[in-house]
Structure formats: structure tokens, C-alpha cells
Scaffold this motif. Sequence first.
Motif, mmCIF file in Angstrom:
data_model
loop_
_atom_site.group_PDB
_atom_site.id
_atom_site.type_symbol
_atom_site.label_atom_id
_atom_site.label_comp_id
_atom_site.label_asym_id
_atom_site.label_seq_id
_atom_site.Cartn_x
_atom_site.Cartn_y
_atom_site.Cartn_z
ATOM 1 N N GLY A 150 -4.191 3.037 -16.341
ATOM 2 C CA GLY A 150 -4.960 3.464 -15.180
ATOM 3 C C GLY A 150 -4.547 4.760 -14.531
ATOM 4 N N ASN A 151 -3.354 5.295 -14.840
ATOM 5 C CA ASN A 151 -2.945 6.555 -14.210
ATOM 6 C C ASN A 151 -3.036 7.740 -15.168
ATOM 7 O OD1 ASN A 151 -2.318 7.645 -11.725
ATOM 8 N ND2 ASN A 151 -0.109 7.399 -11.920
ATOM 9 N N LEU A 152 -3.667 7.538 -16.319
ATOM 10 C CA LEU A 152 -3.815 8.631 -17.284
ATOM 11 C C LEU A 152 -4.612 9.812 -16.721
ATOM 12 C CD1 LEU A 152 -4.321 6.635 -20.602
ATOM 13 C CD2 LEU A 152 -2.483 8.270 -20.127
ATOM 14 N N PRO A 153 -5.730 9.587 -16.007
ATOM 15 C CA PRO A 153 -6.437 10.752 -15.456
ATOM 16 C C PRO A 153 -5.565 11.576 -14.508
ATOM 17 C CG PRO A 153 -7.858 8.829 -15.414
ATOM 18 C CD PRO A 153 -6.480 8.335 -15.770
ATOM 19 N N ASN A 154 -4.737 10.925 -13.741
ATOM 20 C CA ASN A 154 -3.829 11.628 -12.836
ATOM 21 C C ASN A 154 -2.792 12.419 -13.629
ATOM 22 O OD1 ASN A 154 -2.953 12.299 -10.208
ATOM 23 N ND2 ASN A 154 -1.390 10.694 -10.254
ATOM 24 N N LEU A 155 -2.304 11.837 -14.730
ATOM 25 C CA LEU A 155 -1.347 12.539 -15.601
ATOM 26 C C LEU A 155 -1.985 13.810 -16.159
ATOM 27 C CD1 LEU A 155 1.555 11.968 -17.014
ATOM 28 C CD2 LEU A 155 0.152 11.445 -19.024
ATOM 29 N N CYS A 156 -3.219 13.690 -16.647
ATOM 30 C CA CYS A 156 -3.909 14.858 -17.208
ATOM 31 C C CYS A 156 -4.202 15.887 -16.117
ATOM 32 C CB CYS A 156 -5.208 14.422 -17.881
ATOM 33 S SG CYS A 156 -4.960 13.302 -19.299
ATOM 34 N N ARG A 157 -4.555 15.395 -14.948
ATOM 35 C CA ARG A 157 -4.848 16.273 -13.809
ATOM 36 C C ARG A 157 -3.634 17.132 -13.447
ATOM 37 N NH1 ARG A 157 -6.360 13.663 -7.911
ATOM 38 N NH2 ARG A 157 -6.742 15.586 -6.767
ATOM 39 N N HIS A 158 -2.436 16.582 -13.692
ATOM 40 C CA HIS A 158 -1.205 17.297 -13.340
ATOM 41 C C HIS A 158 -0.582 18.030 -14.521
ATOM 42 C CE1 HIS A 158 -1.468 14.896 -9.643
ATOM 43 N NE2 HIS A 158 -0.666 15.797 -9.118
ATOM 44 N N ARG A 173 0.805 -1.223 0.000
ATOM 45 C CA ARG A 173 0.000 0.000 0.000
ATOM 46 C C ARG A 173 0.840 1.275 0.000
ATOM 47 N NH1 ARG A 173 -5.072 1.831 0.636
ATOM 48 N NH2 ARG A 173 -5.883 -0.278 0.650
ATOM 49 N N GLY A 174 1.857 1.346 0.850
ATOM 50 C CA GLY A 174 2.652 2.560 0.940
ATOM 51 C C GLY A 174 3.350 2.887 -0.361
ATOM 52 N N GLU A 175 4.000 1.885 -0.947
ATOM 53 C CA GLU A 175 4.698 2.087 -2.223
ATOM 54 C C GLU A 175 3.710 2.400 -3.337
ATOM 55 O OE1 GLU A 175 7.889 -0.227 -5.166
ATOM 56 O OE2 GLU A 175 6.817 -1.330 -3.601
ATOM 57 N N THR A 176 2.558 1.752 -3.302
ATOM 58 C CA THR A 176 1.543 1.976 -4.323
ATOM 59 C C THR A 176 1.086 3.424 -4.330
ATOM 60 O OG1 THR A 176 0.757 -0.310 -4.265
ATOM 61 C CG2 THR A 176 -0.793 1.350 -5.039
ATOM 62 N N ILE A 177 0.761 3.959 -3.165
ATOM 63 C CA ILE A 177 0.293 5.344 -3.069
ATOM 64 C C ILE A 177 1.358 6.303 -3.568
ATOM 65 C CG2 ILE A 177 -0.371 7.161 -1.443
ATOM 66 C CD1 ILE A 177 -1.693 4.936 0.249
ATOM 67 N N GLU A 178 2.584 6.103 -3.144
ATOM 68 C CA GLU A 178 3.684 6.996 -3.514
ATOM 69 C C GLU A 178 3.927 6.985 -5.018
ATOM 70 O OE1 GLU A 178 6.891 9.572 -3.558
ATOM 71 O OE2 GLU A 178 5.428 9.209 -1.971
ATOM 72 N N ARG A 179 3.994 5.810 -5.620
ATOM 73 C CA ARG A 179 4.332 5.723 -7.044
ATOM 74 C C ARG A 179 3.195 6.191 -7.936
ATOM 75 N NH1 ARG A 179 7.866 0.400 -8.407
ATOM 76 N NH2 ARG A 179 7.467 1.238 -10.472
ATOM 77 N N ASN A 180 1.964 5.962 -7.507
ATOM 78 C CA ASN A 180 0.843 6.375 -8.346
ATOM 79 C C ASN A 180 0.559 7.873 -8.256
ATOM 80 O OD1 ASN A 180 0.309 3.824 -9.423
ATOM 81 N ND2 ASN A 180 -1.050 3.266 -7.748
ATOM 82 N N ARG A 181 0.794 8.470 -7.103
ATOM 83 C CA ARG A 181 0.481 9.898 -6.938
ATOM 84 C C ARG A 181 1.546 10.790 -7.566
ATOM 85 N NH1 ARG A 181 -3.841 11.317 -4.219
ATOM 86 N NH2 ARG A 181 -4.784 9.906 -2.699
ATOM 87 N N ASN A 182 2.793 10.366 -7.535
ATOM 88 C CA ASN A 182 3.899 11.248 -7.916
ATOM 89 C C ASN A 182 4.630 10.725 -9.151
ATOM 90 O OD1 ASN A 182 3.575 12.949 -5.506
ATOM 91 N ND2 ASN A 182 4.318 11.158 -4.398
ATOM 92 N N PHE A 183 4.689 11.553 -10.177
ATOM 93 C CA PHE A 183 5.406 11.187 -11.402
ATOM 94 C C PHE A 183 6.873 11.607 -11.303
ATOM 95 C CE2 PHE A 183 0.980 11.621 -12.801
ATOM 96 C CZ PHE A 183 0.821 10.420 -13.479
ATOM 97 N N PRO A 184 7.772 10.806 -11.883
ATOM 98 C CA PRO A 184 9.201 11.148 -11.841
ATOM 99 C C PRO A 184 9.599 12.123 -12.951
ATOM 100 C CG PRO A 184 8.898 9.005 -12.849
ATOM 101 C CD PRO A 184 7.523 9.465 -12.434
#
Length: 464
Positions: A68-76, A37-48
Motif C-alpha cells: 500500500g505504500n508503493l505509490p508514496n515510494l515512487c513519488r519520493h 493515527r499519529g504513528e500511522t501518519i508519521e510512519r507512512n509518510r516518512n521512509f527510514p
Amino acid sequence: MRVTFYGATRTTTGSLFLLEVNQQRFLLECGLFQGRRGETIERNRNFPFDPARIDAVILSHAHIDHCGNLPNLCRHGFSGNIYCTFATRDLASIMLEDSAQIQRADAEFVSKKRAKQGLPPVEPLYTATEAEMAVRQFVAINYDRPMPVGDGVTLTFRDAGHILGSAQVVLDIRENGRRFRYLFSGDIGRGNDDILRDPQPVEKVDFLQIEATYGGREHTAKPQSIEMLATLVSETLAQNGKVIIPSFSVGRTQQIVYELHQATLAGRIPKVPIFVDSPLSVNATEIYRLHPECFNDRIYKFLREVANPFGMENLTYIREQAHSMKLNEMKEPAIIISASGMAEAGRIRHHLKNHIGNPANLVLFIGYCAEHTLGAQILAGRSPVNIFGEPHPVRAKVASIDAFSGHADKNELMAYVRRLDGQVKKVAVIHGEESQCLAFAEALRQWRPQAEITVPRQGDTLEV
């Protein structure tokens, strides 16, 4: 040109690859990472990297670990095109909305627990509205239609035979007066699929990036697996038990429904109620029917001349949660197919909670389960297992049939690369647990000893 590997390196989740060429930046895939869970949250929320500096995204197929992380990419801040096939666009539109609903439910559950500890609530990764906004950036292209997507970069999709709309990504590059072809395999299907066409061979390949989910393993032969399926299901139903099948909504659900349909028609399993209990699976199956251009000749003919291959009298598709809950009251034998395939989310967890403690029942896995997921723990023989935070003893019979996997095994992957034409100077092996990637890399060295074969780690860069 260079490619930086930010995901699916020595693991199977979170596909994310940054390609830089001619002062442009392209993403190959933008998938959700699944793990602790911890690694999942960190890697999905923050892009390198800065999403606003990405020029375009190229998507091979609609599985959540790839899109699955495309909406987050667009959001940022990403505002460019997302290139994919037509079927991938249709599937991704429902899968991303479903993913957003899961994010919301998970955030609410965690926030309630945090509130009891006096901690602030957590936010979902993205909302359903943001998922829908991301889909507006999709640009669909048919197979075998070359499309310029940037300065000196031409994209062509070739059928990968993995799920509906899945594609190999062929990039023809013109850089500093030279030309070369970079092939990203996406996820490669097994060939001879009941529904889909075979993976297409690609010619004149100079550089290859290839998946290795089963790079060191062989699948059970298909005829044996169909016989095993019929035997396991029949024995369980004869004991008045229920067959619980965790299944990915896209690909595996449609295939297992087709196999159960054929087995019922042939009299190899009794005619009992079969339920597909997943709104996403229901929607995905409808999209399958809309894209016969992805079907092989046999299923296309069956669809046109015989019947709907994804429907029968004793089969019920369930969208409403109230109907899903009524399944728990059923006393007679039945088959319940529900998402997700790794048992990490969705209604399958409720069915496991209610049925995994009964020795008469069967939990049948038909796809891959990544490390640390609930499905992997059950397959490993752990008992009890935690479901919704509570321990549940595993008394039901547990079985796995990997012949229904959408991923080629080591022999099928080698057959795929042998059909490729070209010099193939460098190969990067990705999208597999470390042991599978290393095993397949060694097999590739035997096949092409003059090529540079690498198994990148997260953050490694390959210069082309």
C-alpha cells in the motif's frame, strides 16, 4: 548481505524490509502501517531510507499492508522495477487506486475538522494518478520462473496459498564467492483451501524470514467452522435480522461467497438476498475469475463444469454508492459483506453504524483484526464504539470465525517449516503481534535448536 526490518516487527502491519547485497538495495514489501493515527501518519509518510537509492522492490502479494505504500515510494524518487506475480499485479492495480480514494476521503474529512480550528488542510498520502503511475513499474513473473533481478541475485516465486497470486520469495544469492538461498515466506496460507493451491515446499533453504500472524494460536477446525457459520447465519435470519460481515476485499470475500454459495445449494441456510457491497471486492472477484492458474483442482473443475463459484441468483455485487445506501432501507433479512475486514475504512463502517445497535443483527468477523482497529474494539466487547467520530452502543450479536483466515496457524506454520529442505542457519520471525512471534520463535527453537532464531524489533538488522 544484511536485512533491516523496518515494518511488521512484533506487529502485523506495514511490512517493509531492506535487503542490501553486492552494493545493491532491494525492498521486500512496501506496505501501509495501520495503528494509532499519529504513528500511522508519521510512519507512512516518512521512509527510514532514501527511496531514490532503492534498486528494486520485490512484492509477495497484493494486500495493502504489503504493497500500500508503493505509490508514496515512487513519488519520493524510486524508479526501479517492482517484481511480483501476474495476479498480484492485477490485484494491486485496483487496490492501490482504492487506497488512494480512501486517502483522499480521509484527508478531506480531517481537513474540514482542522479548518474549524483554524488549522491548515492535510494532504492525502498519494493520489489515484500516483497509484496508477506506480503500477507502471510492476514487472510480473510466473511462479517457478527464476529471474535475475540484480548482480548475484536471482528471484523465484513459489505459491504461498494465501490469496490469489501470493508468493514465497526465493532469493538465490551469489556474494563474495559463496552461494546461499534466502527464503522470505510472505504470508503463508493454511493449505486445503477451498479456492487456492497449497503452499509449495522450498528446497535448500539457508536463511528464513517467516510470518507468525497466528504463531501461537490454533484455528478452529474447518468442518466445525462451516457448521458454526450455517448456525449463526440461520439463527439471525430466523429472527428477521441482518448478518453484517466485515471482510477483506481480496481473499476473504471470495472465500465467504463460495462458502455461502455451497451452504445455500445444500439447503443449510435459507435463500435470502446476499450483497457484496464494495467496489474493490467486485473488481477483485472479477480478477479472481481471470486467474484460474492459481486455483486448486477442485475449484478449477467447478468453474469449468458447474458454475461461477463466485455468483448465484440471490447474490448482488454493488459498485454504486446510491445502491449501497438503499440497503439501509431494507426491512427483510439479508447478508451484507463489505470491506474492510478490520472495519477501519470503506462502506462497512456505514453498515455497522446503521445495524450494530439492533439486537436481532449479527456482526460476523471472518479475518484478523489488528490491535486498536475498530474491528478489534468490537471483538473485545467494547461498547459504545466510535464510528465516524460518534459513539454507537453495540447491541448486535458479535461473533468471529477464524477458520476462514488466510494465515496458517501455529501447527500449520510448523508443518510448513518441516517441509522446507536445507540447513536453515538463521530464522527471523516477523509479521505477528509480539506474543505470537515469541511463541512461534520458541517452537522453532525446539524444531531447529542449532539455528539462530530472532524476533527483530523495528530497525534491527540481520547479517547473513
